[in-house]
Design an enzyme around this catalytic site. Structure first.
Site, PDB file in Angstrom:
ATOM      1  N   ALA A   1       7.984  64.555  16.190  1.00 42.66           N
ATOM      2  CA  ALA A   1       9.033  64.901  17.160  1.00 42.66           C
ATOM      3  C   ALA A   1       8.687  64.387  18.563  1.00 42.66           C
ATOM      4  CB  ALA A   1       9.240  66.415  17.186  1.00 42.66           C
ATOM      5  N   SER A   2       7.413  64.180  18.834  1.00 45.60           N
ATOM      6  CA  SER A   2       6.985  63.757  20.175  1.00 45.60           C
ATOM      7  C   SER A   2       7.314  62.276  20.422  1.00 45.60           C
ATOM      8  CB  SER A   2       5.474  63.995  20.301  1.00 45.60           C
ATOM      9  OG  SER A   2       4.913  63.106  21.240  1.00 45.60           O
ATOM     10  N   PRO A   3       8.033  61.968  21.538  1.00 43.93           N
ATOM     11  CA  PRO A   3       8.372  60.567  21.815  1.00 43.93           C
ATOM     12  C   PRO A   3       7.148  59.645  21.912  1.00 43.93           C
ATOM     13  CG  PRO A   3       9.649  62.052  23.207  1.00 43.93           C
ATOM     14  CD  PRO A   3       8.656  62.899  22.497  1.00 43.93           C
TER      15      PRO A   3
ATOM     16  N   ARG B 273       5.870  58.799  18.558  1.00 42.23           N
ATOM     17  CA  ARG B 273       6.726  57.823  17.855  1.00 42.23           C
ATOM     18  C   ARG B 273       6.550  56.405  18.393  1.00 42.23           C
ATOM     19  NH1 ARG B 273      11.607  59.591  19.115  1.00 42.23           N
ATOM     20  NH2 ARG B 273      11.178  61.779  19.539  1.00 42.23           N
TER      21      ARG B 273
END
Ligand SMILES: N[C@@H](CCC(=O)N[C@@H](CS)C(=O)NCC(=O)O)C(=O)O
Length: 218
Positions: free
Chosen positions: A10-12, A15
């Site tokens: 979920a963490s940008p 990713r």
């Protein structure tokens, strides 16, 4: 043994590393860090990263790199078949890439995080001023494309700067839509056609659903 990546999809910034690894054809072992359980504040994790942020990379020889921007540069140097994603010798291109990485770190993701960090960790509703700050940052990015007319953020080929910028811009679109910025919109659509974009999808949906729940509660 695959290098370990501590974090959550979920963490940008996590990713951005997943997209880089996908572009390099590199397998990473994702080691989940649960914020709700305070795992990022554990002694063991603080030894790896005193700033208690994800992602953190731990290579197969035990070498540790915190921060997505630093991790991606390291992965290209160590695992890239060539250095096209972060060229060493072309110092002008490298300076442009570095500018975009610092822009993401200090302006774009930083302003987005000023919205999401208090919301996620403390349930605090963001003020209009925070949204306006992020909108201004997207305006800076729009202008980079207006002035340079490039396909990607640091030229006509993708680089590690794109992994950072794309993960930041797409992650906050539900809060401040990038679609209001025509050059940024065209850029994201162009990047979404690359095979490495696949690595952004699952965690992005997870984060968007999470924002919806948190904003209703705040
Ligand atoms: N500049 C860092 C930012 C990392 C970051 O802020 N990650 C957030 C999750 S998206 C985090 O770990 N926050 C926990 C905290 O600040 O305590 C990077 O690119 O890796």
């Amino acid at each position: 043994m695959a290098p370990k990546l501590y974090g959550s999809k979920a963490s940008p910034p996590v990713r951005s590393v997943l997209m880089c690894a996908k572009a390099l054809g590199l397998e990473l072992e994702l080691v989940p860090i649960n914020f709700q359980a305070g795992e990022h504040l554990s002694n063991e994790f603080l030894k790896k990263n005193p700033q208690h942020t994800i992602p953190v990379l731990e290579d197969d020889d035990g070498f540790v790199v915190p921060d997505s921007h630093a991790i991606n540069g390291y992965l290209v140097a160590k695992y890239g078949k060539d250095d096209s994603l972060y060229p060493k010798e072309d110092y002008k291109l490298k300076a442009t890439i570095d500018h975009r990485l610092h822009f993401d770190s200090s302006i774009l993701f930083s302003r987005a995080s000023a919205i999401s960090r208090p919301l996620i960790l403390k349930g605090i509703k963001p003020t209009q001023e925070k949204f306006d700050d992020l909108k201004e940052a997207l305006g800076f990015l729009e202008r980079i494309f207006t002035e340079n007319k490039t396909d990607f953020v640091a030229g006509n080929k993708p680089t590690i700067a794109d992994f950072s910028i794309v993960s930041s811009v797409t992650s906050y679109s539900g809060l401040v839509p990038y679609t209001d910025f025509p050059n940024v919109k065209a850029y994201i659509e162009r990047f979404q056609k690359l095979p490495c974009y696949e690595a952004n999808k699952e965690g992005l949906t997870e984060l968007e659903n999470y924002f919806t729940i948190l904003l209703k509660k705040a």
